[in-house]
Design a protein around this motif. Structure first.
Motif, mmCIF file in Angstrom:
data_model
loop_
_atom_site.group_PDB
_atom_site.id
_atom_site.type_symbol
_atom_site.label_atom_id
_atom_site.label_comp_id
_atom_site.label_asym_id
_atom_site.label_seq_id
_atom_site.Cartn_x
_atom_site.Cartn_y
_atom_site.Cartn_z
ATOM 1 N N VAL A 280 38.195 64.039 29.150
ATOM 2 C CA VAL A 280 39.117 63.402 28.214
ATOM 3 C C VAL A 280 40.336 64.303 28.081
ATOM 4 N N ASP A 281 41.497 63.773 28.456
ATOM 5 C CA ASP A 281 42.695 64.597 28.489
ATOM 6 C C ASP A 281 43.348 64.705 27.109
ATOM 7 N N ARG A 282 44.458 65.410 27.044
ATOM 8 C CA ARG A 282 45.136 65.667 25.779
ATOM 9 C C ARG A 282 45.587 64.384 25.091
ATOM 10 N N ALA A 283 45.907 63.345 25.884
ATOM 11 C CA ALA A 283 46.351 62.071 25.325
ATOM 12 C C ALA A 283 45.192 61.197 24.867
ATOM 13 N N GLY A 284 43.947 61.649 25.106
ATOM 14 C CA GLY A 284 42.779 60.882 24.713
ATOM 15 C C GLY A 284 42.300 59.916 25.768
ATOM 16 N N THR A 285 42.857 59.976 26.975
ATOM 17 C CA THR A 285 42.450 59.102 28.068
ATOM 18 C C THR A 285 41.216 59.690 28.753
ATOM 19 N N THR A 286 40.226 58.826 29.005
ATOM 20 C CA THR A 286 38.987 59.257 29.640
ATOM 21 C C THR A 286 39.042 59.015 31.143
ATOM 22 N N HIS A 287 38.657 60.042 31.905
ATOM 23 C CA HIS A 287 38.667 59.964 33.365
ATOM 24 C C HIS A 287 37.250 60.216 33.885
ATOM 25 N N ARG A 288 36.812 59.410 34.823
ATOM 26 C CA ARG A 288 35.548 59.654 35.502
ATOM 27 C C ARG A 288 35.821 60.495 36.744
ATOM 28 N N TYR A 289 34.903 61.439 37.014
ATOM 29 C CA TYR A 289 35.122 62.293 38.178
ATOM 30 C C TYR A 289 33.796 62.864 38.664
ATOM 31 N N THR A 290 33.808 63.384 39.867
ATOM 32 C CA THR A 290 32.679 64.114 40.415
ATOM 33 C C THR A 290 33.172 65.471 40.896
ATOM 34 N N GLY A 291 32.229 66.382 41.103
ATOM 35 C CA GLY A 291 32.614 67.715 41.561
ATOM 36 C C GLY A 291 32.876 68.658 40.413
ATOM 37 N N ASP A 292 33.375 69.843 40.755
ATOM 38 C CA ASP A 292 33.566 70.900 39.767
ATOM 39 C C ASP A 292 34.923 70.853 39.073
ATOM 40 N N ILE A 293 35.898 70.186 39.677
ATOM 41 C CA ILE A 293 37.251 70.174 39.137
ATOM 42 C C ILE A 293 37.523 68.840 38.453
ATOM 43 N N PHE A 294 37.851 68.872 37.188
ATOM 44 C CA PHE A 294 38.147 67.636 36.479
ATOM 45 C C PHE A 294 39.624 67.271 36.675
ATOM 46 N N PRO A 295 39.943 65.995 36.581
ATOM 47 C CA PRO A 295 41.287 65.521 36.931
ATOM 48 C C PRO A 295 42.325 65.783 35.842
ATOM 49 N N ALA A 296 42.835 67.004 35.808
ATOM 50 C CA ALA A 296 43.840 67.369 34.819
ATOM 51 C C ALA A 296 45.250 67.316 35.396
ATOM 52 N N GLY A 297 45.368 66.871 36.647
ATOM 53 C CA GLY A 297 46.671 66.883 37.313
ATOM 54 C C GLY A 297 46.750 68.068 38.247
ATOM 55 N N ALA A 298 47.358 67.877 39.411
ATOM 56 C CA ALA A 298 47.340 68.894 40.453
ATOM 57 C C ALA A 298 47.893 70.236 39.981
ATOM 58 N N GLN A 299 49.022 70.210 39.261
ATOM 59 C CA GLN A 299 49.630 71.465 38.832
ATOM 60 C C GLN A 299 48.748 72.200 37.839
ATOM 61 N N THR A 300 48.207 71.466 36.866
ATOM 62 C CA THR A 300 47.340 72.094 35.868
ATOM 63 C C THR A 300 46.037 72.566 36.501
ATOM 64 N N GLU A 301 45.496 71.777 37.419
ATOM 65 C CA GLU A 301 44.265 72.183 38.099
ATOM 66 C C GLU A 301 44.472 73.488 38.853
ATOM 67 N N ALA A 302 45.590 73.606 39.534
ATOM 68 C CA ALA A 302 45.887 74.833 40.267
ATOM 69 C C ALA A 302 46.042 76.018 39.316
ATOM 70 N N GLU A 303 46.652 75.770 38.165
ATOM 71 C CA GLU A 303 46.836 76.845 37.192
ATOM 72 C C GLU A 303 45.505 77.263 36.579
ATOM 73 N N ILE A 304 44.639 76.289 36.338
ATOM 74 C CA ILE A 304 43.307 76.628 35.829
ATOM 75 C C ILE A 304 42.567 77.501 36.831
ATOM 76 N N GLU A 305 42.623 77.125 38.092
ATOM 77 C CA GLU A 305 41.947 77.910 39.117
ATOM 78 C C GLU A 305 42.518 79.325 39.196
#
Length: 453
Positions: free
Chosen positions: A91-116
């Motif tokens: 569930v992102d900052r805007a309250g939108t729920t995303h379904r996903y698999t794997g270790d990386i949740f869908p926060a957006g490519a730039q944010t995902e890279a920064e998290i890593e």
């Protein structure tokens, strides 16, 4: 009045105290364990609530917890994998729920890279600082003077990335706001689990559960000790001498011993009248350590219906009050159980709603993740360790800013004939049952070095 004379008196019948006591008893020493509660287990508590078996306290077993795994094997207790098949929810900052698999949740490519990037940075720092003596690191005082939140914000302009990385230590583990704990305390938390990457990997840190419940560890250790365990006996006074101690507990219980092991959380040390008083530095240290606060939510349904929708039951919602949810279904149980967590400031707000409004708000949160079926559990229960007289918080104690570098080294140092054991002062396994067992064994070994066989 009941009076006992033994080699070692142990205060506290959680995993730490009982691990220490059984190790000493097996080595041929007489022991007596005094427990304030009417049960053993400390912060592990397996209860039946309205026909459902719930783990009120600690329950997880991870692959690196070798002391716990060894104990489970010795006791003949089996484990099973936490259910994790299917898609997870983010569930992102805007309250939108995303379904996903794997270790990386869908926060957006730039944010995902920064998290890593941040995860890799903190992981390396945690291994460098280590869990055994973080206060001895050359930059310990510097790391201890800046909050976990402020340091992360100084590393990145991506607010979402820093908030998510922050949660893994603050709300999820230490259950305190990120501005109230230091970078050094965060690195200790990560190092104690084998590195920050393990905290991020919920498939590692929340790997397995014990068939029949974690409290069995303490119950079986206590059974081995038999009458040497006394329940309902809060210790009120500990008189120490160079050659031993005399402990006074409720019910007129008096125990004379050559050594004492205090195996309760540090925030409860002040409940004991130590005579003569402990040295000033210990008095100061005990005023700079406290437990966090978390609500553990249990919701039991007639079936694990979320699995039919292809969901694992795992929810990561860093910007919601109910920030984590997992499938907590018991072994071979046809019913389905969800467990969720509400931490620190969100827990304050949740308790402020009152019982009925709090229940409704939490169930609405679960329904937002899993649909309307989540609104009608067969069993609904909230674990509130902050209200437990002989705990007063969860999951574990941590220092305020500057406290770990100043007082950390004192935590495990014996005070003459007094030794210390609990998960809150463990290195590896800090705040877990594994750490409690390790510290119990370590305290017992300290005593064995001083007492003749």
């Amino acid at each position: 009045m009941a009076e006992h004379t033994v080699d070692v008196v142990v205060i506290g019948a959680g995993a730490a105290g009982l691990s220490a006591a059984t190790r000493l008893a097996r080595a041929g020493h007489s022991v007596h364990v005094l427990e304030a509660r009417d049960r053993v287990g400390g912060r592990t508590w397996t209860r039946e609530i309205d026909g459902a078996m719930l783990e009120i306290g600690g329950q997880w077993v991870s692959p690196d917890q070798t002391a716990l795994l060894q104990t489970l094997e010795e006791l003949g207790l089996e484990t099973y994998l936490r259910y994790r098949e299917g898609e997870s929810l983010y569930v992102d900052r805007a309250g939108t729920t995303h379904r996903y698999t794997g270790d990386i949740f869908p926060a957006g490519a730039q944010t995902e890279a920064e998290i890593e990037r941040l995860v890799a940075l903190v992981h390396g720092m945690s291994l460098e600082v280590g869990a055994d003596a973080p206060w001895a690191h050359p930059r310990a005082a510097e790391y201890d003077a800046v909050s976990w939140r402020a340091w992360l914000r100084g590393q990145s302009d991506d607010e979402t990335a820093t908030d998510i990385v922050s949660l893994y230590v603050a709300e999820a583990m230490l259950t305190k706001p990120a501005h109230s704990i230091s970078l050094l305390q965060a690195l200790l938390m990560a190092a104690s689990a084998g590195g920050f990457e393990h905290l991020v990997d919920e498939g590692f840190i929340l790997d397995r559960r014990v068939v029949g419940g974690m409290q069995q560890v303490s119950e079986m250790l206590a059974a081995e000790l038999g009458d040497a365990v006394t329940l309902g006996a809060p210790v009120r006074r500990l008189e120490r001498r160079d050659d031993g101690v005399t402990v006074h507990a409720d019910g007129g219980i008096v125990v004379h011993a050559k050594r004492a092991i205090v195996a309760v959380p540090p925030n409860l040390y002040s409940r004991i009248d130590f005579q003569p008083p402990l040295p000033r530095m210990r008095h100061q240290a005990h005023q700079h350590v406290s437990l966090g606060l978390v609500i553990k939510v249990h919701a039991v349904y007639d079936t694990p219906f979320w699995r039919e929708d292809g969901l694992s039951g795992t929810v990561f919602a860093p910007f919601e009050a109910l920030s984590e949810v997992y499938d907590n279904t018991n072994h071979d149980d046809p019913k389905g159980t969800l467990v969720g967590f509400i931490s620190d400031l969100d827990a304050d707000a949740s308790f402020g709603l009152g019982d009925q409004a709090q229940r409704a708000r939490i169930l609405q949160g679960l329904a937002a993740y899993f649909g309307p079926k989540a609104l009608e559990p067969e069993v609904f229960y909230l674990s509130d360790w902050g209200a437990e007289e002989w705990t007063r918080g969860a999951y574990a104690a941590s220092f305020d800013l500057g406290g770990l570098s100043r007082y950390g080294a004192l935590q495990t140092q014996p005070e003459g004939v007094i030794h210390w054991a609990c998960s809150d002062i463990a290195a590896a396994g800090y705040q877990h049952v594994d750490g409690a067992i390790r510290r119990g064994w370590a305290a017992a070994d300290e005593v064995l070095e001083q007492l003749p066989a």
